[in-house]
Design a protein around this motif. Structure first.
Motif, short mmCIF file in Angstrom:
data_model
loop_
_atom_site.label_atom_id
_atom_site.label_comp_id
_atom_site.label_asym_id
_atom_site.label_seq_id
_atom_site.Cartn_x
_atom_site.Cartn_y
_atom_site.Cartn_z
N ALA A 44 0.79 -1.22 0.20
CA ALA A 44 0.01 0.04 -0.10
C ALA A 44 0.71 1.30 0.00
CB ALA A 44 -0.82 0.12 1.28
N GLU A 45 0.32 2.34 -0.16
CA GLU A 45 1.25 3.61 -0.29
C GLU A 45 0.16 4.78 0.10
OE1 GLU A 45 -0.05 5.78 -4.12
OE2 GLU A 45 1.82 6.02 -3.29
N GLY A 46 0.63 5.87 0.73
CA GLY A 46 0.09 7.03 0.84
C GLY A 46 -1.02 7.04 1.92
N SER A 47 -1.20 5.92 2.75
CA SER A 47 -2.24 6.16 3.92
C SER A 47 -1.43 6.57 5.07
CB SER A 47 -2.30 4.71 4.32
OG SER A 47 -1.34 3.95 4.71
N SER A 48 -2.47 7.02 5.89
CA SER A 48 -2.18 7.66 7.33
C SER A 48 -1.75 6.78 8.47
CB SER A 48 -3.42 8.37 8.00
OG SER A 48 -4.49 7.49 8.28
N LEU A 64 2.91 -5.80 5.81
CA LEU A 64 2.58 -4.54 5.33
C LEU A 64 3.93 -4.10 4.66
CD1 LEU A 64 0.11 -3.15 8.06
CD2 LEU A 64 -0.29 -4.10 5.86
N LEU A 65 3.85 -3.33 3.57
CA LEU A 65 5.05 -2.87 2.93
C LEU A 65 4.48 -1.38 2.56
CD1 LEU A 65 6.23 -5.37 0.60
CD2 LEU A 65 7.14 -4.87 2.72
N LYS A 66 5.06 -0.31 3.17
CA LYS A 66 4.76 1.08 2.90
C LYS A 66 5.50 1.59 1.99
CE LYS A 66 3.14 5.49 4.87
NZ LYS A 66 1.87 5.69 5.42
N LEU A 67 5.07 2.12 0.72
CA LEU A 67 5.97 2.50 -0.19
C LEU A 67 5.55 4.19 -0.44
CD1 LEU A 67 5.82 -0.39 -2.81
CD2 LEU A 67 7.70 0.29 -1.31
N PRO A 68 6.54 4.86 -1.24
CA PRO A 68 6.04 6.27 -1.26
C PRO A 68 4.98 6.51 -1.91
CG PRO A 68 8.19 5.68 -1.85
CD PRO A 68 7.74 4.29 -1.68
N ALA A 69 4.12 7.69 -1.67
CA ALA A 69 3.09 8.08 -2.40
C ALA A 69 3.35 8.38 -3.74
CB ALA A 69 2.57 9.49 -1.67
N GLY A 70 2.64 7.90 -4.83
CA GLY A 70 2.82 8.13 -6.13
C GLY A 70 3.48 6.92 -6.97
N PRO A 74 1.80 -1.13 -10.96
CA PRO A 74 2.77 -2.25 -11.24
C PRO A 74 4.08 -2.12 -10.05
CG PRO A 74 1.92 -1.03 -13.24
CD PRO A 74 1.48 -0.27 -12.12
N GLY A 75 4.35 -0.83 -9.92
CA GLY A 75 5.57 -0.70 -8.94
C GLY A 75 5.13 -1.42 -7.59
N LEU A 76 3.85 -1.41 -7.07
CA LEU A 76 3.48 -1.96 -5.79
C LEU A 76 3.64 -3.11 -5.93
CD1 LEU A 76 0.46 0.37 -4.96
CD2 LEU A 76 2.60 0.52 -3.92
N TRP A 77 3.12 -3.91 -7.17
CA TRP A 77 3.11 -5.45 -7.25
C TRP A 77 4.29 -5.90 -7.14
CZ3 TRP A 77 -1.03 -4.61 -11.87
CH2 TRP A 77 -2.32 -4.78 -11.46
N HIS A 78 5.40 -5.17 -7.93
CA HIS A 78 6.67 -5.60 -7.98
C HIS A 78 7.48 -5.66 -6.82
CE1 HIS A 78 10.63 -6.19 -9.68
NE2 HIS A 78 11.22 -5.11 -9.08
N ALA A 79 7.09 -4.57 -5.74
CA ALA A 79 7.74 -4.69 -4.43
C ALA A 79 7.15 -5.67 -3.66
CB ALA A 79 7.39 -3.15 -4.01
N GLY A 80 5.65 -6.22 -3.80
CA GLY A 80 5.40 -7.15 -3.30
C GLY A 80 5.61 -8.73 -3.47
N ILE A 81 6.29 -8.64 -4.81
CA ILE A 81 6.69 -9.97 -5.11
C ILE A 81 7.96 -10.34 -4.76
CG2 ILE A 81 7.32 -11.40 -7.24
CD1 ILE A 81 4.74 -10.00 -8.71
#
Length: 82
Positions: A44-48, A64-70, A74-81
């Protein structure tokens, strides 16, 4: 499938750009569908911080993996895999 053939190990990557009640409903549905499966990853990204705290409390089995907003979906999926 595990040795006892009663449980299935399951890896799920959920890419959520704006975590919300929909994300909680999705995780709840996954939890209910497969008995004794392990939900390994959520991206996920950009949550409080409130959202993250609530997700950790309701779904302690999920990583949980917190990534930068924006970050793109596909980038989220890649990081999760990885």
């Amino acid at each position: 499938m595990s040795a006892d053939s009663q449980t299935v190990d399951l890896s799920v990557v959920v890419a959520a750009q704006r975590p919300s009640a929909r994300l909680e409903a999705c995780l709840g549905s996954l939890r209910a569908q497969v008995v004794a499966a392990r939900l390994e990853v959520i991206v996920a990204e950009g949550s409080s911080q409130e959202s993250w705290t609530r997700l950790r409390e309701r779904f302690p089995e999920v990583r949980l993996l917190k990534l930068p907003a924006g970050t793109s979906v596909p980038g989220l999926w890649h990081a999760g895999i990885l």
